[in-house]
Motif scaffolding. Structure first.
Motif, PDB file in Angstrom:
ATOM      1  N   SER A  23       0.718  -1.375  -0.487  1.00  0.00           N
ATOM      2  CA  SER A  23      -0.046  -0.404   0.069  1.00  0.00           C
ATOM      3  C   SER A  23       0.936   1.199   0.587  1.00  0.00           C
ATOM      4  N   TYR A  24       1.692   1.106   0.610  1.00  0.00           N
ATOM      5  CA  TYR A  24       2.776   2.651   0.597  1.00  0.00           C
ATOM      6  C   TYR A  24       3.432   2.421  -0.593  1.00  0.00           C
ATOM      7  N   HIS A  78       0.232   1.623  -3.915  1.00  0.00           N
ATOM      8  CA  HIS A  78      -1.107   1.943  -3.220  1.00  0.00           C
ATOM      9  C   HIS A  78      -1.904   1.066  -4.285  1.00  0.00           C
TER      10      HIS A  78
END
Lengths: 522, 315
Positions: A333-334, A337
């Protein structure tokens, strides 16, 4: 009518072939029918052919000093197109995220600065290599090849068990298993649309060439092996042979002024890309283990100078550290995304005292893994371990909580496997292989399915008596996979067919008379 | 040596090579067909039959039919079995000019054909193809190890080389007749046992022009058309030594030499641009050279049948 499946009783785990009601799943219906027509005796004949084929080709592994043919189970594992597309995208997504993570921690360390992953986690990882900081790979790729171990849980979903970003092995067996299956059981293939796996070496070569130092038009690629006594030596020769590149040992290489050469009959020849199958520890005695005899002194500096590309890159172990593994969903997710497409198995970080105590209370229900291990070394399976082993594990956890993780036991899915006189459910996992050429991450449509042969066992490693299966990824029904476009050549559609070959002389009339002419004692 | 013997030896060479090449082609293509989900079975099978100049009217053509016609059909000289039967038949009439080991090898190959065909029905065709490849390697080895380098040996080698050019040409025709992807090029190379040699030479994945270059022009690989042409020419040169100071008398040698130079002095780009034409020419050259060899060395006396009626008619 065959008797192979007469005594098949699936246990509580997810079975690959049969659903809960005992009916074959849709991807398996054809295979199931085919198995029904085989008798135990027919099956035995095929097994003998398989063993002979492996032995003749030298595809063996040694188990307690004895050369045995590679243990391929003849019942393939089938993965329908829909399921495969999840695996394919999930694996590629993971590799992209891990690639970004590696490039980040070996330069600015933005993810650490942002507090997504604790800085101490990375700096305490045994596989974090300081000499690598500041090396920028030519095309940005550090993970040229990845093997991601997956298991299917009781809910039928695939979970990631671990990532292998150093020297994942097994692809040669994927390709050889397929070749042998096609020879031993050709008729099974005619009723299935199985996707091919043998383009892997070509893809790997392309990726390695793409990773060559800048300005090298026609790079020289080599495969670096520890030598013939290494258990994966077959794979090293296989890959070198299929890529048409030299297979070298450390002693064949020499570094001069930060350039790597191989000694050849025509003098020293410059090497641009080294696909190494040697651990970081042994790669360069100047930087890592000084007693290594199988590495190439100076190769790390050559890489620092950008004169040679080492694949996979050094220091990748920091990203497949078992504790770092627990942060991979956060990385996805970092950096990307995106939501992780393949979930992790529930894992406890033992540095956290609450989690440590929780794990210590449930020693006999969890799986314990050393964080920097690979290939199942040091693994402790709680439910299967004895008192003594558990006590030892407890001590180890208490003295080095950074060195271990605890995982929930995943009830690996089962698949019909030939043992003794018929087919029995045995637990399996799956290792798909991904190749990153810097443009995209390609996942070979297939993978190594490993089988735990002892009844109930969850350990699939071949060093511990595991077998393997050919893994069939089915082409999407109705559509044929797109033909790769290559419009180089002319082609004439309506060519007349070739003339038949010259039949040779015929002398039938003479033959007849020769027969009539009887000679001999009257 | 006797023309009749020479002819038999020449055909032993040709038939054994034909059996081996066909086995290689089928082994590789059948497994490619099985393994590659993107291949149209009917189209690929027709192409395979087309290689051997067979058009099949039945619809659709499947793998079984192809193996039956090209591997197991004893009545057909273009099938593996037919070729091996014919090779042994030719050797039988020339036993005394062969070494007994070579004859025995050919004969025992022939003898075990029925059981091998039967075994293939149970264990799959691959078992049969390996058998054929093994036996032909043995025949080739015994030819090299137990025959004097005399004219007899040369006729065997000549036959083998001409057949090899013919088969390589056929294979390339089939491949270039269809749009191919990288995996087809690998298959083509494998059918000539050339994949590993190719990789070691080019060190990169196969594509149309590199495959054509390797199989037509490579100087070192023994199955390339160029190499086989050279071997055939050498045999012919030794069979009919040059007599005058200018030109060549041997017609076959002339034909082959021209075919070789057609390849030798052309760039790959030029070859590829007109590949079908070049392949046709090469194949035609093979056929003509075969005829010229027969004409020059085998002196066919058509069996003369005296016919009473005709004799009466002329008076």
């Amino acid at each position: 009518m065959g008797d192979l499946l007469d005594h098949y009783e699936a246990d509580s785990a997810w079975d690959e072939m049969f659903d809960e009601a005992g009916r074959p799943r849709s991807a398996y219906t054809v295979l199931h029918q085919a198995l029904q027509t085989l008798s135990e005796e027919d099956f035995g004949t095929r097994c003998a052919a398989r063993d002979r084929a492996f032995r003749d080709q030298g595809i063996t592994f040694s188990l307690s000093g004895e050369e045995r043919p590679f243990p391929l189970d003849l019942v393939p594992r089938v993965i329908p197109a829909g399921e495969w597309s999840v695996i394919e995208q999930g694996v590629a997504q993971r590799v992209r995220a891990l690639e970004m993570f590696l490039s980040d921690v070996y330069s600015e360390g933005q993810i650490l600065a942002d507090g997504v992953i604790p800085r101490s986690l990375v700096t305490t990882a045994t596989q974090f290599r300081r000499p690598v900081v500041g090396i920028h790979p030519a095309n940005g790729v550090r993970v040229h090849v990845a093997g991601v171990d997956l298991v299917r849980g009781g809910d039928g979903r695939f979970y990631v068990l671990e990532d292998n970003l150093r020297t994942p092995s097994g692809i040669s067996y994927v390709i050889e298993n397929r070749r042998t299956m096609a020879r031993v059981f050709p008729e099974l293939f005619t009723s299935h649309r199985v996707r091919q796996v043998d383009s892997y070496p070509a893809r790997l070569l392309e990726a390695l060439r793409a990773a060559a130092p800048e300005g090298v038009a026609d790079p020289t690629v080599v495969v670096l092996t520890p030598g013939v006594h290494n258990s994966a030596y077959f794979e090293h020769t296989f890959l070198a042979g299929q890529m048409g590149v030299e297979l070298v040992e450390g002693r064949d290489l020499v570094c001069r002024e930060n350039v790597v050469f191989m000694r050849s009959t025509e003098g020293d020849q410059r090497v641009d890309v080294v696909y190494r199958r040697i651990d970081d520890d042994y790669l360069d005695p100047l930087h890592f283990r000084s007693n290594s005899l199988i590495g190439c002194p100076g190769i790390v500096n050559a890489a620092r100078f950008g004169n040679v590309t080492i694949a996979n890159a050094m220091g990748n172990g920091v990203a497949d550290d078992k504790l770092v593994y627990t942060y991979v969903p956060d990385m996805i997710s970092y950096y990307l995304h995106e939501e992780p497409l393949l979930p992790n198995v529930g894992t406890y970080r033992l540095e956290d005292t609450d989690q440590l105590h929780y794990a210590l209370e449930r020693l006999d229900q969890l799986v314990f893994k050393p964080v920097d291990g690979s290939g199942g070394h040091g693994l402790v399976i709680g439910p299967a371990a004895g008192e003594e082993e558990l006590a030892r594990t407890r001590d180890a956890l208490l003295s080095d909580s950074r060195g271990w993780v605890a995982q929930e036991v995943v009830q690996l899915s089962t698949s019909p496997t030939h043992v003794g006189g018929g087919l029995q459910p045995r637990h399996i996992d799956l290792r798909p292989f991904a190749v990153n050429d810097g443009e995209r991450v390609w996942v070979a449509p297939g993978g190594l399915t490993r089988v735990a042969l002892p009844e109930g066992s969850l350990v699939v490693n071949s060093s511990q008596g595991g077998g393997s299966k050919d893994t069939w990824v089915l082409a999407p029904s109705g559509s044929r996979p797109a033909r790769p476009a290559e419009a180089v050549h002319v082609y004439v559609a309506d060519r007349p067919p070739s003339p038949p070959p010259d039949p040779g002389p015929a002398n039938q009339a003479q033959q007849q008379q020769q027969e009539e002419e009887v000679e001999g004692p009257c | 040596m006797l023309s009749r013997i020479a002819e038999s030896l020449y055909w032993v060479g040709r038939y054994v090579e034909r059996a081996e090449d066909t086995a290689r082609i089928l082994d590789v293509h059948i497994h490619h067909l099985l393994e590659d989900a993107s291949v149209e079975e009917d189209v690929a099978c027709r192409a395979l039959l087309g290689v051997m100049g067979i058009t099949d009217a039945s619809d659709p053509v499947d793998i079984n039919r192809v193996t039956e016609r090209l591997a197991f059909d004893a009545s057909n000289g273009t099938s593996i079995r037919g070729a091996l039967v014919a090779a042994r038949e030719n050797a039988r009439g020339a036993q005394e000019s062969l070494s007994s080991e070579l004859w025995e090898c050919l004969n025992s190959t022939y003898n075990s054909l029925p059981s091998q065909v039967e075994r293939a029905a149970r264990a799959g065709p691959h078992a049969f193809f390996s058998f054929v490849k093994e036996r032909s390697a043995m025949i080739l080895g015994l030819t090299e190890a137990t025959l004097s380098r005399d004219d007899g040996w040369r006729f065997v080698v000549l036959g083998r080389s001409l057949e090899r050019i013919d088969m390589t040409t056929r294979l390339l025709m089939a491949c270039f007749g269809e749009p191919c992807g990288p995996s087809e090029w690998v298959t083509t190379l494998r059918s000539c046992g050339a994949h590993e040699a190719f990789l070691r030479t080019y060190r990169r994945p196969a594509n149309a022009s590199s495959v054509a270059e390797f199989l037509l022009l490579d100087r070192l690989f023994p199955r390339s058309a160029f190499h086989a042409l050279g071997v055939a020419e050498e045999c012919l040169a030794a069979l009919e030594p040059r007599s005058g100071r200018a030109g060549l008398e041997g017609k076959a040698r002339n034909i082959l030499g021209r075919a070789r130079t057609q390849l030798e002095f052309r760039s790959v780009g030029e070859l590829i641009a007109e590949l079908p034409r070049h392949l046709d020419q090469l194949q035609a050259a093979c056929a003509q050279a075969g005829e010229a060899v027969a004409l020059r060395f085998f002196h066919h006396t058509k069996a003369i049948e005296w016919s009473l009626e005709e004799a009466v008619g002329h008076t």
